[in-house]
Design a protein around this motif. Structure first.
Motif, PDB file in Angstrom:
ATOM      1  N   THR A  46       1.066  -1.090  -0.297  1.00 33.41           N
ATOM      2  CA  THR A  46       0.295   0.038   0.207  1.00 33.41           C
ATOM      3  C   THR A  46       0.916   1.554  -0.170  1.00 33.41           C
ATOM      4  OG1 THR A  46      -1.511  -1.094   1.058  1.00 33.41           O
ATOM      5  CG2 THR A  46      -2.038   1.298   1.170  1.00 33.41           C
ATOM      6  N   GLN A  86      -6.961   0.829  -0.998  1.00 33.67           N
ATOM      7  CA  GLN A  86      -7.813  -0.683  -0.167  1.00 33.67           C
ATOM      8  C   GLN A  86      -8.529   0.388   1.731  1.00 33.67           C
ATOM      9  OE1 GLN A  86      -4.317  -2.327   1.685  1.00 33.67           O
ATOM     10  NE2 GLN A  86      -4.569  -3.623   2.908  1.00 33.67           N
ATOM     11  N   ASP A 158      -5.091  -1.687  -4.974  1.00 33.86           N
ATOM     12  CA  ASP A 158      -4.834  -2.372  -3.864  1.00 33.86           C
ATOM     13  C   ASP A 158      -5.746  -2.677  -3.384  1.00 33.86           C
ATOM     14  OD1 ASP A 158      -3.032  -2.271  -2.072  1.00 33.86           O
ATOM     15  OD2 ASP A 158      -3.230  -0.254  -0.813  1.00 33.86           O
ATOM     16  N   GLU A 159      -5.681  -4.146  -3.979  1.00 35.58           N
ATOM     17  CA  GLU A 159      -6.191  -4.946  -3.123  1.00 35.58           C
ATOM     18  C   GLU A 159      -7.305  -5.036  -3.425  1.00 35.58           C
ATOM     19  OE1 GLU A 159      -5.227  -6.351   1.086  1.00 35.58           O
ATOM     20  OE2 GLU A 159      -3.107  -5.769   0.702  1.00 35.58           O
TER      21      GLU A 159
HETATM   22 MG   LIG Z   1      -2.034  -2.565   1.803  1.00 41.70          MG
END
Ligand SMILES: [Mg+2]
Ligand SMILES: Nc1ncnc2c1ncn2[C@@H]1O[C@H](COP(=O)(O)OP(=O)(O)OP(=O)(O)O)[C@@H](O)[C@H]1O
Lengths: 311, 381
Positions: A46, A86, A158-159
């Protein structure tokens, strides 16, 4: 990879009070490439991605997007980037369509763009639902829809699939694969899931503790140790197993005591396999099951760090 | 709405903010319904002229019940002929009810009870009764503590009834002009106070809480990672809050005008000015306290720390002149005090721009200073 890089990261460092989160990472990502940043919790994914997004500033090093620095090019770079952070939660009491409309207005986009995004992310039936009432997978699809509104040249996710069930995850993969076919978008995606990296991405960067451990496409990553084979075996549960990982053993066995399961990498089947049988036999361990399988990114990660991706 | 407008980010930000606000049931309740309920509750509690109810002990010398036809005994014949006898088997003493009607001040109801002297003294000491009557030689004797204002009031009323010569009068004939003309009642004091409170509460919660919540949801950082202009975001937030404040105040005013006949004595333009100035002051303060934290709990604490002291001190519900004199110089410069005092001076005293300009400038300056300081340390990420 001789063409000019769309994203160029040079020797970037970032520290927080007590953590050195990113320790000198460099990347060059060419146009149209889908890149996975694969790493466990706290690897620094991140932090790295947010520095590329201009949200965080590196302590050291340089980041160039299409050859431009963030400083003094913010406005322009914001227009060509599509991002999904995220854990962003959008406004609870706005509907899917209203949320997209709001973000579309930031890019001066017309309403038909909102409609085509809703279509792309498959939320037609939910267009009038409040965001607060969406499922986890639907929220992630909305987040990706928002990221895609402006037809970004660079997409940073992000994810996007963490915490989703396999079906919801696959739905997101479908959206992204469609995008890959139809556009020249460059993408960086962070993930814990090796299948995701494998399925979607051309290039995989494994990071851990702020450093790149290894990078390349699947072939390069898994076949660099071409001769290594993975053997997984389980033993009868009444067998005595304490000494299986004793020091001085000729094998590096990763032992899972709960499942009575061992994983071992061997190079030469003809020599090492009999030796393994003998080793187990000497210790009165009765084999219940044994199989060879393909090496995975998780095996690679484990052989590099001694840990699993999911821990 | 033409096509250009609809795609305008400021327009969309305002639209989204309006939807978000009015879809939150709490906003409507706390901002609109609650102040009306409060004015209703407090207004009625402090406005109804209540009936005064008093017990009066009557000492009967011969220990008998009052004998019929004994016209020489003023008290006894009064009780016999002019009161309503109450037969309550639980009560040891015979009781007689007598009401002095008064439309304007509220009725006074006296409950006369026959008893012995010693019994009367017990009730007097317990505070169940404040005055005792007896009769000696055709004269009515009043026994009460002269330092007890309640007893004095009973005395005055009763002596009015029996007159000098002891001729009972059951009508209040004096011409009383009660001071319940508009502008001097408690409700007239309360409504401007409630409007000031509404501006403070709604602005502080509406702006601070929203910013902090969006920051904690990481939405703020997501929004500023687009070409959205930060000032558009803040402007939308503030504009919508200002309009909501205005609607809330207007609603409370209309309600209280209908229910209590509240009116504005002073200049409407000046009222608008001080109202805007108050909103600006609290907008600035709200931006300042929400500039950094992303924890809603901490935000709640900040908001309460600002709002609670002013709720108590700034004279929303009662005049701050009830506080000790040395505190007044600290209370008067508080934004809520300035706003409440300013609103009140227009509502009640008929003030205009002349009286309002300086307080308004102070409020606007407060707002601008806090807002600027807040922006300096504002955390978008
Ligand atoms: Mg992360
Ligand atoms: N704002 C911050 N303040 C302090 N430490 C931080 C901050 N952000 C990240 N860290 C630390 O930096 C390290 C890397 O965090 P980062 O969020 O980049 O990891 P990640 O790879 O994204 O992990 P995850 O898979 O859990 O999202 C972690 O040890 C984290 O605790």
């Amino acid at each position: 990879m001789q063409e000019t890089a769309v994203i160029e990261v040079k020797g970037v460092h970032k520290s927080f009070k007590t953590v050195h989160a990113v320790k000198g990472i460099s990347l060059r990502i060419p146009k149209g490439q889908f890149v996975a940043l694969l790493g466990p919790n706290g690897a620094g994914k991140t932090t790295l991605v947010e520095m590329i997004e201009g949200i965080q500033k590196p302590d050291e090093g340089e980041i160039l997007i299409l050859g431009k620095h963030w400083k003094s090019n913010e406005e322009e770079l914001h227009r060509i980037l599509g991002i999904s952070l995220q854990e962003t939660r959008y406004i609870d009491k706005l509907t899917v369509a209203e949320t997209l409309q709001l973000f579309a207005s930031f890019f001066n986009l017309y309403r038909d763009r909102v409609d085509s995004i809703i279509d792309l992310i498959g939320l037609e039936e939910k267009r009038k639902s409040y965001v607060v009432n969406l499922s986890g997978g639907q929220r992630q699809r909305l987040a990706i829809g928002i990221a895609l509104l402006n037809n970004p040249k660079i997409l940073l996710l992000d994810e996007p699939t963490t915490g989703l069930d396999p079906n919801a995850r696959r739905e997101i993969w479908v959206i992204l694969m469609k995008l890959k076919e139809q556009s020249e978008t460059t993408m960086i995606l962070t993930t814990h899931y090796m299948e995701e990296a494998e399925q979607l991405c051309d290039y995989i960067i494994i990071i851990d503790q702020g450093e790149i451990l290894k990078e390349g496409n699947m072939e390069q990553l898994l076949n660099s140790d071409q001769e290594k084979k993975i053997v997984e075996f389980t033993i009868e549960s009444n067998s005595f197993s304490r000494e299986i990982t004793e020091t001085g053993s000729p094998f590096q066995i990763q032992w899972d005591p709960a499942r009575k399961k061992g994983i071992v990498e061997i190079h030469h089947i003809d020599k090492e396999l009999p030796a393994l049988f003998e080793y187990l036999g000497q210790r009165n361990l009765q084999l219940k099951n044994l199989e060879f399988r393909k090496r995975t990114l998780d095996d690679l990660f484990t052989s590099l760090t001694g840990r699993h991706l999911h821990e | 709405m033409n096509r250009i407008n609809r795609e305008n980010q400021l327009f969309q930000l305002i639209l989204a903010r309006i939807k978000e606000t009015i879809r939150e049931p709490g906003v409507i309740f706390w901002g609109m319904i609650f102040p009306m309920l409060m004015s209703l509750g407090l207004g009625i509690a402090f406005m109804n002229k209540t009936d005064i109810f008093r017990r009066v002990g009557v000492i009967i010398h011969n220990q008998d019940t009052i004998s019929t036809g004994d016209s020489t005994h003023v008290l006894q014949s009064f009780l016999q002929h002019q009161t309503e006898k109450i037969n309550n088997p639980k009560d040891r003493f015979p009781a007689y009810k007598f009401t002095i009607r008064d439309e304007k001040l509220g009725n006074s109801i006296f409950l006369f009870q026959e008893m012995r002297w010693d019994e009367a003294m017990v009730l007097l000491k317990r505070g169940n009764m404040s005055i005792v009557l007896n009769e000696q030689k055709g004269q009515i004797g009043y026994h009460f503590d002269p330092l007890n204002p309640d007893a004095q009031l009973s005395y005055l009323k009763l002596s009015g009834v029996f007159g000098k010569k002891g001729n009972p009068v059951a009508e209040n004939r004096t011409n009383i002009q009660p001071l319940t003309v508009r502008g001097t009642r408690y409700i007239d004091f309360l409504i401007p106070g409630l409007i000031a409170m509404g501006v403070m509460m709604s602005t502080m919660w509406g702006i601070s809480y929203d910013i902090i919540e969006k920051r904690s949801k990481k939405l703020l950082r997501r929004m500023v990672a687009t070409p959205m202009k930060k000032y558009n975001f803040l402007f939308a937030l503030m504009t919508v809050r200002l309009v909501m404040n205005f609607l809330e105040a207007a609603l409370l005013f209309i309600f209280s005008a209908i229910v209590f006949g509240i009116s504005i004595q002073g200049n409407i333009g000046a009222l608008f000015l001080i109202f805007m100035a108050g909103s600006i002051a609290f907008t600035g303060i709200a931006t300042f306290i929400s500039s950094h934290t992303s924890k809603t709990e901490i935000g709640n604490g900040f908001i309460n720390a600002v709002v609670m002291p002013m709720m108590v001190l700034s004279g929303v519900f009662f005049s701050y002149h009830n506080f000790p004199d040395w505190t007044i110089p600290f209370i008067q410069p508080l934004p809520a005090t300035i706003l409440a005092d300013g609103l009140r001076s227009i509502f009640i005293e008929g003030a205009g721009f002349a009286e309002i300009t300086v307080p308004s400038l102070i409020l606007i300056t407060t707002g601008v200073v806090f807002f600027t300081a807040g922006l300096k340390i504002f955390k978008w990420h």
